[in-house]
Motif scaffolding. Structure first.
Motif, PDB file in Angstrom:
ATOM      1  N   TYR A 168      -8.052   2.376   6.799  1.00 22.15           N
ATOM      2  CA  TYR A 168      -6.658   1.607   6.738  1.00 22.15           C
ATOM      3  C   TYR A 168      -5.580   1.625   8.195  1.00 22.15           C
ATOM      4  O   TYR A 168      -5.249   0.799   8.477  1.00 22.15           O
ATOM      5  N   VAL A 178       0.880  -1.238  -0.064  1.00 20.07           N
ATOM      6  CA  VAL A 178       0.020   0.063   0.174  1.00 20.07           C
ATOM      7  C   VAL A 178       0.757   1.253   0.013  1.00 20.07           C
ATOM      8  O   VAL A 178       0.616   2.058  -0.896  1.00 20.07           O
ATOM      9  N   LEU A 192     -11.411   5.023   2.996  1.00 19.55           N
ATOM     10  CA  LEU A 192     -10.076   4.060   3.130  1.00 19.55           C
ATOM     11  C   LEU A 192      -9.058   4.581   3.961  1.00 19.55           C
ATOM     12  O   LEU A 192      -8.315   4.270   4.650  1.00 19.55           O
ATOM     13  N   THR A 206      -4.887  -1.387  10.794  1.00 16.70           N
ATOM     14  CA  THR A 206      -3.539  -1.833  10.782  1.00 16.70           C
ATOM     15  C   THR A 206      -3.217  -1.763  12.310  1.00 16.70           C
ATOM     16  O   THR A 206      -2.543  -2.824  12.869  1.00 16.70           O
ATOM     17  N   ALA A 218       0.877   3.296   7.965  1.00 19.24           N
ATOM     18  CA  ALA A 218      -0.548   3.283   7.463  1.00 19.24           C
ATOM     19  C   ALA A 218      -1.161   4.646   7.771  1.00 19.24           C
ATOM     20  O   ALA A 218      -2.241   4.897   7.099  1.00 19.24           O
TER      21      ALA A 218
END
Length: 292
Positions: free
Chosen positions: A196, A81, A192, A200, A173
């Protein structure tokens, strides 16, 4: 400001990440001190009643539908990511890319300082009497990792398993989440951006790879990044300007009367040109030029 070249950025990121990964290995602390630090964090959390990693780890261990996806997330998203967000910023938000990249790299290097000064044993490596289960080892048959964190089987020796404080899984993150929230243009991107880093944080605690305070430290390190990044950028710009403005003998300038660099063509150079490029033309050479 010049637009960054993709190949130069790729090389820079590769060098920084290699230095970060190598640094994690080189700063391996002693197991005894790392365990002591881990137990000190755990006792402090238990004293405050904030040891959230205990119930989360029990849940993730007893429910494979949670534990297995969490292990995959821990072992992969950290490395997928973050680069994807960097590429997205480079291509779609180039005006913000350089500052965002400096923020991420500055915070990452701060994390390396934390690993050096405070090696910490993660919960999963503590004695079983402390109540933690290593979900990565428990569900290792489902993934590519072995019993040594998220490293592929047989490569556990290439990692520093005592680099738990701060949690850069959480820090990176959070950076990704801020970028999505700040520069994403759709509700999904912003959602998101919130989800996220929160997911995490649950994953790193549920898999017993980090304590709650590791996650808090990861947030703190990433929070310090934007405060220090402008100074880093100014330093880099100053070094670049110094390198570009270093004295260069060229364009027909004479080091002394009648002396030229071998093979140098004579080209008339204006005073503005000399000032712009910092050419070291002597006053004697200028007077000779006027006489001609």
């Amino acid at each position: 400001m010049r637009k960054p070249r993709w190949w130069a950025e790729l090389a820079l990121i590769a060098v920084v990440y290699a230095a970060y990964s190598g640094g994690r290995i080189l700063v391996k602390g002693g197991e005894a001190s790392a365990v002591e630090h881990g137990l000190a964090i755990l006792r402090f959390e238990e004293g405050l009643g904030i040891d959230a990693e205990h119930p989360l780890n029990r849940l993730f261990t007893s429910v494979p539908a949670l534990g297995i996806p969490a292990d995959f997330a821990y072992a992969s998203l950290h490395y997928l990511v973050t680069p994807a967000i960097l590429v997205w910023l480079f291509r779609r938000r180039p005006a913000h890319y350089r500052a965002a990249r400096a923020w991420l790299m500055t915070a990452t290097l701060l994390g390396l300082v934390g690993f050096t000064l405070f090696p910490t044993c993660p919960p999963r490596l503590l004695d079983a009497a402390h109540g933690f289960s290593d979900t990565m080892a428990h569900f290792s048959a489902y993934g590519w990792w072995g019993g040594e964190a998220s490293a592929p089987r047989g490569l556990g020796g290439m990692t520093n398993q005592y680099a738990a404080m701060p949690s850069l899984h959480v820090g990176w993150a959070l950076w990704c989440g801020v970028m999505l929230w700040r520069y994403g243009r759709t509700p999904l991107a912003k959602a998101l951006g919130v989800a996220y880093p929160l997911v995490t944080a649950l994953v790193v605690m549920g898999t017993a790879n980090h304590y709650l305070l590791d996650a808090v430290a990861g947030v703190a390190v990433m929070g310090a990044g934007p405060l220090l990044a402008p100074y880093v950028l100014r330093l880099v710009d100053r070094l670049r300007e110094t390198a570009e403005a270093s004295p260069v003998v060229s364009a027909g300038c004479e080091t002394s009367a009648g002396e030229r660099i071998p093979g140098q063509r004579s080209v008339r150079t204006t005073a503005d040109d000399k000032q712009e490029w910092g050419l070291p033309c002597s006053s004697e050479a200028e007077s000779l030029g006027k006489a001609r």
